[in-house]
Enzyme design. Sequence first.
Site, short mmCIF file in Angstrom:
data_model
loop_
_atom_site.label_atom_id
_atom_site.label_comp_id
_atom_site.label_asym_id
_atom_site.label_seq_id
_atom_site.Cartn_x
_atom_site.Cartn_y
_atom_site.Cartn_z
N HIS A 51 0.84 -1.22 0.00
CA HIS A 51 0.00 0.00 0.00
C HIS A 51 0.87 1.26 0.00
CE1 HIS A 51 -3.30 -2.74 1.39
NE2 HIS A 51 -2.31 -3.28 2.09
N SER A 55 14.77 22.29 -15.18
CA SER A 55 13.59 23.12 -15.40
C SER A 55 14.04 24.45 -15.99
CB SER A 55 12.86 23.35 -14.08
OG SER A 55 12.06 24.51 -14.16
N LYS A 62 15.97 22.42 -9.98
CA LYS A 62 15.30 21.17 -10.30
C LYS A 62 16.11 20.21 -11.15
CE LYS A 62 11.23 20.41 -10.56
NZ LYS A 62 9.83 20.21 -10.39
N GLU A 99 9.61 9.30 -16.28
CA GLU A 99 8.21 9.65 -16.49
C GLU A 99 7.74 9.22 -17.88
OE1 GLU A 99 9.42 13.75 -14.99
OE2 GLU A 99 7.26 13.79 -14.75
#
Length: 463
Positions: free
Chosen positions: A161, A282, A288, A295
């Site tokens: 979980h 970024s 970043k 992704e």
Amino acid sequence: MTKKTSNAMWGGRFADGPDAIMTAINASIDFDKRLYAQDIQGSRAHAAMLAATGIISDNDASAIREGLLTVLSEIESGDFPFSAALEDIHMNVESRLKDLIGEPAGRLHTARSRNDQVATDFKLWVRDQFDAVDAALQALMSALVAQAEAGADWVMPGFTHLQTAQPVTWGHHMLAYVEMFGRDLSRVRDARARMNTSPLGAAALAGTSFPIDRHMTASALGFDAPAANSLDAVADRDFALEFLSCASITAMHLSRFAEELVIWSSAQFRFVALSDRFSTGSSIMPQKKNPDAAELIRAKIGRILGAMVGLFTVMKGLPLTYSKDMQEDKEQVFDAADNLMLALAAMSGMVADMNANVSSLEAAASSGFSTATDLADWLVRELDLPFRDAHYVTGTLVGMAEKQGVDLPELTLADMQSVHGEINEGVYGVLTVQNSVASRQSYGGTAPDQVRLQVKRWQEILK
Ligand code: ARG
């Protein structure tokens, strides 16, 4: 023979040429030109067989062979005049062959149809993809096994979980993916073995009255045998569906792992550092480092599974044998194969570069009362409590630790004995994460010794 305004390949009965929109919907050359090498390979095998069986002359066969090699080099050098009016790769190649060698070109299509031709071309192409995916899966698995070997005893939290469950080892977690990709590999090999029969010589659908030798063309093209039923041979696209099914399961596995890498590389987790080579910055936030490759890998399942659903939907309800619907089989398989290969290569690179943050992994493994099950097991083993009672006692101790804001090993013996009087010093031995993982010696368990055994097993398989 007089040329008509209609298609020179099949226009005998046509007085008029096609509407421009008809050409646009009918032509597949923009995408099936990708099958040029397979198309020429199939034609060469067919021509050689036609000569060997005396159906065409040796002279015609060698003119065809030479001509096809010229077409091949024209296409490969990029100056081949592809024509939408000629619909597809098969007729583009044959028409150019006619320009090059004249009359013998017209004999190539004896005892053949575009139906068995396209099935053969596409099978050859898909077979190459199975082999490419096979190699790419092995490369990824080897990268994962190397991670497992390096971190056979690094402790990290195991989750259910996405809540901390029990400590596990990094190596064990890496090997979970090796098992998954190992099943993918065996699926690819099963499917590849099953699909390796030759449609060539099934002709339009019924076979042919010419004395062809289908065994000869099958073996020239590396097939195990000719497909045994001509109707099935031209109607079958199971090989593409199986490829997409295999691809979808692999893409799903990649997506799960990619998701873990996204989570693990976040500032909140810091389990891994992804390399600069597989991250991006970024344009506005200088601090970043984004896990874009992970992704994108996570997302590839969308188009790959989409392709699978797409082709199943094209094929469903098609009566035997060939229908033009089946021309819609290629683009989605091309796209799925390209993207799967890209995702596998990107994942292999990320895994090879990935640095586990061993101290964050261990710190995280030690938090969240991850050794609570070890405590309960100890109560069963040492104090002979029924497991349900041990579970309850442990739960009470977890509640107490939570209230005090400490972890289980920081509870005093007096605290522990206030919940169950017989608990003794020995309990602290099972509350460390190292002891917890080392005790999980059951076959396939997370103990470093077990992980090393499995690393060896996979190294043997993959070498
Ligand atoms: N371009 C066609 C395809 O990809 C080739 C087969 C055409 N056969 C036919 N009977 N029209 O399916």
